[in-house]
Design a protein around this motif. Structure first.
Motif, PDB file in Angstrom:
ATOM      1  N   THR A   4       0.835  -1.189   0.000  1.00 44.70           N
ATOM      2  CA  THR A   4       0.000   0.000   0.000  1.00 44.70           C
ATOM      3  C   THR A   4       0.871   1.240   0.000  1.00 44.70           C
ATOM      4  N   ARG A  43       4.656   4.173   2.568  1.00 48.57           N
ATOM      5  CA  ARG A  43       4.514   2.838   1.972  1.00 48.57           C
ATOM      6  C   ARG A  43       4.678   1.715   2.992  1.00 48.57           C
ATOM      7  N   HIS A  91      -1.299  -4.056  -5.219  1.00 48.43           N
ATOM      8  CA  HIS A  91      -0.958  -2.767  -4.614  1.00 48.43           C
ATOM      9  C   HIS A  91      -2.265  -1.992  -4.433  1.00 48.43           C
ATOM     10  N   VAL A  92      -2.540  -1.583  -3.179  1.00 49.65           N
ATOM     11  CA  VAL A  92      -3.799  -0.925  -2.851  1.00 49.65           C
ATOM     12  C   VAL A  92      -3.485   0.447  -2.246  1.00 49.65           C
ATOM     13  N   PRO A  93      -3.376   1.484  -3.091  1.00 55.56           N
ATOM     14  CA  PRO A  93      -3.075   2.826  -2.596  1.00 55.56           C
ATOM     15  C   PRO A  93      -4.308   3.488  -1.983  1.00 55.56           C
ATOM     16  N   THR A 103      -9.562   4.936  -3.248  1.00 49.22           N
ATOM     17  CA  THR A 103      -8.581   3.877  -3.419  1.00 49.22           C
ATOM     18  C   THR A 103      -8.781   3.237  -4.792  1.00 49.22           C
TER      19      THR A 103
END
Length: 107
Positions: A4, A43, A91-93, A103
């Motif tokens: 993330t 991160r 990948h989960v921003p 998101t």
């Protein structure tokens, strides 16, 4: 691999020291797999097995804004998602501000 990245869009900067919990659903309940705080670049790369299933990241944003002496509307932000291809990265921003968030599935 699950990772993330949190960007505080109200500041245009990475959100560091945000506690994030990674959980996996076993069909009955959520189990904690890992817990960490974002680094100076906002991160986290979680050390977890590559297993298909339902996962949830919960971002503890209330403490992030309290530490800044700033009010926020949301207390925490749970994001649930499904891992299907164990050969890819997930990948989960999180794009964050005191009164909203969004998101997406990143790369």
């Amino acid at each position: 691999m699950i990772s993330t990245h949190i960007l505080d869009t109200s500041l245009g900067m990475a959100a560091k020291d945000v506690r994030v919990v990674l959980e996996k659903h076993d069909g009955l309940a959520w189990s904690v797999l890992s817990e960490d705080k974002t680094n100076a670049d906002g991160r986290i790369v979680f050390n977890c097995p590559n297993v298909a299933g339902e996962y949830r990241l919960t971002f503890d944003i209330v403490d992030y804004y309290k530490a800044k002496g700033q009010e926020s509307f949301f207390l925490n932000t749970p994001v649930s998602f499904r891992v299907t291809d164990v050969n890819r990265k997930y990948h989960v921003p999180l794009l964050l501000n005191p009164y909203g968030y969004s998101t997406y599935r990143g790369t």
